[in-house]
Scaffold this active site. Structure first.
Site, PDB file in Angstrom:
ATOM      1  N   ILE A 264      48.259  55.243  21.539  1.00 55.49           N
ATOM      2  CA  ILE A 264      47.209  56.264  21.442  1.00 55.49           C
ATOM      3  C   ILE A 264      45.946  55.697  20.791  1.00 55.49           C
ATOM      4  O   ILE A 264      45.949  55.284  19.628  1.00 55.49           O
ATOM      5  CB  ILE A 264      47.727  57.513  20.684  1.00 55.49           C
ATOM      6  CG1 ILE A 264      49.000  58.052  21.366  1.00 55.49           C
ATOM      7  CG2 ILE A 264      46.642  58.586  20.580  1.00 55.49           C
ATOM      8  CD1 ILE A 264      48.870  58.343  22.865  1.00 55.49           C
TER       9      ILE A 264
ATOM     10  N   GLU B 157      44.690  54.781  31.716  1.00 51.29           N
ATOM     11  CA  GLU B 157      43.976  55.888  32.394  1.00 51.29           C
ATOM     12  C   GLU B 157      44.253  55.885  33.901  1.00 51.29           C
ATOM     13  O   GLU B 157      43.365  56.158  34.705  1.00 51.29           O
ATOM     14  CB  GLU B 157      42.459  55.795  32.149  1.00 51.29           C
ATOM     15  CG  GLU B 157      42.093  55.871  30.695  1.00 51.29           C
ATOM     16  CD  GLU B 157      41.567  57.226  30.273  1.00 51.29           C
ATOM     17  OE1 GLU B 157      40.984  57.948  31.106  1.00 51.29           O
ATOM     18  OE2 GLU B 157      41.742  57.565  29.094  1.00 51.29           O
TER      19      GLU B 157
END
Ligand code: FAD
Length: 388
Positions: A169, A369
């Protein structure tokens, strides 16, 4: 080196016609800030996880994160202008660009799907930089297959209890707000979890090949209690929201890669005009000229695809396939261009971190992504039908 150059002005004119002059002035001013306050520190950021916080602050002040939004403090700029701005940030310092790009993906989610009070209380803080956001989807056993996640959100009266671990993250440990996707009774739901919420903890920094200035860590939630009003949008609809948020983000990640490629290309071009071998300049050798032409064509086609996808997004039409194509082309081109830059520098490219960090930074973005494989499935399903 000047970050905003004639090529940017020409791209703005080609895609925005008469409107280009004001956008050029705005981006030239942003480039001035980047040259003075971000680019000079990029080598230091490469060695310092989390070192980008002052650069990030300066860009919040410059209004970068307000650009693509049209109310609640947004600057109502076309998405393509924002994506070119992110290219400039990527050229100045890729980890700063990635950290802010992901932060703004969360701002976009709150802006489009959040309640009016979330827009007032959270979105406005996010675009002003008062609070930093983190997008928490990936888990140790579910990355591309995000729906296989195990984090759960259980409703208990007027709150949810979230339990699970998110990994890789970005902005973890620095973020004030975590946009967390978890399994709920109705499917998958998204929550805004406060960084100081009891039960939330952040692991140690995960060492990385590149993008080292941004922080990456695990986020663990152990019965973390989140008020029901922190649910984003409707219970069970998180994947619909995430899919749409990630489409915009893919254009941004593509644009960051255009910037990374451009930075490596300009360094290589300069070196080629200085380095002499076999009594010639490297830049006068036929194979160098061929290499330069390929690098330049790759950068221009990547930027054009990012702007094309942005223009479709601006019309309100579905742009998911074009965003995926833009990210495939720009991220894979950036890895290739940065690799060619290392080759042009010879042994100095392999040993000088200021050359090879561009390749190390770019290398992430064919994975994160939406890995290239996942994006190709999205494009193919638009062309051929069937599931992505
Ligand atoms: C530095 C860094 C920062 C990150 N930041 C964030 C963040 O802020 N928030 C967040 O939620 N996540 C973040 N991620 C996670 C990132 O999005 C995932 O790593 C990515 O989605 C891939 O998941 P995975 O690593 O689990 O690989 P997997 O999904 O397990 O993929 C393994 C391999 O399979 C390939 N693959 C995928 N689909 C297919 C297919 N259909 N056919 C064949 N091959 C396929 C992949 O490309 C890869 O080569 C970050 C990751 C890194 C490394």
């Amino acid at each position: 080196m000047k970050l905003f150059q004639t090529e940017h002005r020409r791209a703005l004119r080609a895609f925005y016609g008469e409107g280009h002059a004001a956008f050029s002035t705005l981006l030239e001013s942003l480039a001035g800030t980047l040259e003075a306050e971000v680019a000079p520190s990029s080598a230091r950021f490469d060695a310092d996880s989390g070192g980008i916080s002052s650069a990030r602050r300066r860009l919040f002040e410059a209004g970068l994160c307000r650009m693509p939004f049209d109310s609640h403090g947004g600057l109502s700029l076309p998405f393509g202008v924002y994506s070119l701005a992110m290219e400039l940030v990527g050229a100045a310092d890729a980890p700063t660009a990635m950290s802010l790009g992901i932060h703004n993906t969360v701002a976009d989610g709150v802006f489009r799907y959040g309640s009016e009070s979330q827009k007032k209380e959270v979105f406005e803080d996010l675009v002003s930089g008062k609070r930093l956001a983190s997008f928490s989807l990936t888990e140790p056993s579910s990355g591309s297959d995000a729906r296989a996640m195990s984090t759960t959100a259980t409703k208990t009266g007027s709150s949810y209890r979230i339990t699970g671990t998110k990994t890789f993250i970005t902005n973890a440990g620095e973020a004030d707000v975590y946009f967390v996707v978890a399994r709920s009774e109705k499917g998958h739901s998204a929550f805004l979890v406060d960084g100081s919420a009891p039960g939330l903890s952040v692991g140690a920094d995960i060492p990385k090949l590149g993008m080292r200035g941004s922080r990456t860590a695990e986020v663990r939630m152990d019965g973390c209690s989140v008020p029901a009003e922190n649910l984003v949008g409707e219970d069970g609809r998180a994947f619909e929201y995430v899919k749409s948020m990630l489409s915009g983000s893919r254009i941004v990640m593509g644009s960051i890669c255009v910037g990374i490629a451009l930075a490596a290309y300009r360094k290589a071009l300069h070196y080629a005009t200085e380095r002499k071998l076999f009594e010639k300049k490297l830049s006068d050798m036929q194979m160098t000229r061929e290499r330069v032409a390929d690098m330049r064509a790759g950068i221009n086609s990547s930027r054009s695809m990012c702007l094309y996808a942005s223009r479709i997004k601006e019309t309100g039409e579905d742009y998911g396939s074009e965003a995926a194509q833009a990210k495939i082309i720009a991220t894979e081109t950036a890895s290739r261009v940065c690799d060619q830059a290392i080759q042009l520098f010879g042994g100095y490219g392999y040993t000088n971190a200021d050359v090879h960090r561009h390749w190390r930074d770019a290398r992430l973005l064919t994975i994160g992504e939406g890995a290239s494989e996942v994006l190709r499935l999205i494009v193919a399903s638009m062309e051929l039908g069937g599931a992505a």
